[in-house]
Design a protein around this motif. Sequence first.
Motif, PDB file in Angstrom:
ATOM      1  N   SER A  14       0.812  -1.220   0.000  1.00  0.00           N
ATOM      2  CA  SER A  14       0.000   0.000   0.000  1.00  0.00           C
ATOM      3  C   SER A  14       0.845   1.269   0.000  1.00  0.00           C
ATOM      4  CB  SER A  14      -0.918  -0.009   1.221  1.00  0.00           C
ATOM      5  OG  SER A  14      -1.687  -1.194   1.252  1.00  0.00           O
ATOM      6  N   GLY A  15       0.639   2.099  -1.021  1.00  0.00           N
ATOM      7  CA  GLY A  15       1.417   3.327  -1.177  1.00  0.00           C
ATOM      8  C   GLY A  15       1.071   4.401  -0.162  1.00  0.00           C
ATOM      9  N   PRO A  16       1.699   5.574  -0.261  1.00  0.00           N
ATOM     10  CA  PRO A  16       1.567   6.616   0.758  1.00  0.00           C
ATOM     11  C   PRO A  16       0.168   7.215   0.899  1.00  0.00           C
ATOM     12  CG  PRO A  16       2.844   7.413  -1.115  1.00  0.00           C
ATOM     13  CD  PRO A  16       2.625   5.945  -1.318  1.00  0.00           C
ATOM     14  N   LEU A  17      -0.672   7.104  -0.130  1.00  0.00           N
ATOM     15  CA  LEU A  17      -2.028   7.658  -0.045  1.00  0.00           C
ATOM     16  C   LEU A  17      -3.059   6.623   0.384  1.00  0.00           C
ATOM     17  CD1 LEU A  17      -2.044   9.964  -3.200  1.00  0.00           C
ATOM     18  CD2 LEU A  17      -1.540  10.552  -0.810  1.00  0.00           C
ATOM     19  N   HIS A  18      -2.634   5.391   0.549  1.00  0.00           N
ATOM     20  CA  HIS A  18      -3.516   4.300   0.990  1.00  0.00           C
ATOM     21  C   HIS A  18      -3.842   4.501   2.464  1.00  0.00           C
ATOM     22  CE1 HIS A  18      -4.836   0.200   1.899  1.00  0.00           C
ATOM     23  NE2 HIS A  18      -4.881  -0.033   0.595  1.00  0.00           N
ATOM     24  N   GLN A  24      -0.606   4.521   9.547  1.00  0.00           N
ATOM     25  CA  GLN A  24       0.713   4.340  10.143  1.00  0.00           C
ATOM     26  C   GLN A  24       1.418   5.670  10.362  1.00  0.00           C
ATOM     27  OE1 GLN A  24       2.365   0.765   7.861  1.00  0.00           O
ATOM     28  NE2 GLN A  24       3.370   0.781   9.861  1.00  0.00           N
ATOM     29  N   THR A  25       1.180   6.634   9.500  1.00  0.00           N
ATOM     30  CA  THR A  25       1.745   7.964   9.707  1.00  0.00           C
ATOM     31  C   THR A  25       1.180   8.570  10.995  1.00  0.00           C
ATOM     32  OG1 THR A  25       2.046   8.301   7.341  1.00  0.00           O
ATOM     33  CG2 THR A  25       1.955  10.278   8.711  1.00  0.00           C
ATOM     34  N   ASP A 161      -7.103   4.644  -4.571  1.00  0.00           N
ATOM     35  CA  ASP A 161      -7.942   5.094  -5.688  1.00  0.00           C
ATOM     36  C   ASP A 161      -9.405   5.295  -5.285  1.00  0.00           C
ATOM     37  OD1 ASP A 161      -5.731   5.006  -7.349  1.00  0.00           O
ATOM     38  OD2 ASP A 161      -6.200   2.997  -8.118  1.00  0.00           O
ATOM     39  N   SER A 162      -9.791   4.772  -4.138  1.00  0.00           N
ATOM     40  CA  SER A 162     -11.171   4.901  -3.664  1.00  0.00           C
ATOM     41  C   SER A 162     -11.431   6.244  -2.996  1.00  0.00           C
ATOM     42  CB  SER A 162     -11.487   3.772  -2.671  1.00  0.00           C
ATOM     43  OG  SER A 162     -11.346   2.520  -3.293  1.00  0.00           O
ATOM     44  N   GLY A 163     -10.386   7.042  -2.786  1.00  0.00           N
ATOM     45  CA  GLY A 163     -10.545   8.356  -2.180  1.00  0.00           C
ATOM     46  C   GLY A 163     -10.978   8.318  -0.723  1.00  0.00           C
TER      47      GLY A 163
END
Length: 180
Positions: A14-18, A24-25, A161-163
């Motif tokens: 999962s990328g940074p926008l997931h 986790q951030t 991608d689901s926003g």
Amino acid sequence: MDHPVFVIPGFGNSGPLHWQSRWQTLHPAWRRLVVEDWDHVACNDWVSAIERQLTGTGGDTIIAAHSLGCLALAHWAVRHSRHSRRIRGALLVAVPDPAAPAFPAAATGFLPLPSERLPFPTIVVSSSNDPYGGADYARRCADAWGSTFVEAGEKGHLNADSGLGDWPEGLMLLESLGQA
């Protein structure tokens, strides 16, 4: 959250926008599965990685799994049921169908999928228009695994991608596993 959380991403990590990465951030103490190759996946490799890495999380761990990570966790739970007592619960989001045409060809060894009750509480969340495994498939998995089923509406694969952003509804479901 008062319990350790272990994040299991899906194919591609999962990328940074997931939502998993965003959570986790916000919660840097949460641990994340580490595998050698996120784009060429063998079920046994992921199950072994989960077993090794969960050893260090202590008891009462809550798991946040997405997509292929849900399948790997189900296989781990069945194969390592004696160790599952350290799991308080798991949020299983966007369970993919390994027999579907959209399933990544570079992901192998996930069939047959475990069809027995998982040894800890689980919540399966599905979108009604997930291209990798729709709500009917996810509901069948939830029924077999003894999971609570939540349909999230038309949100695709419940990924970046689901926003969903920080996906507060999902975080509330995760937190509910800590209160059970």
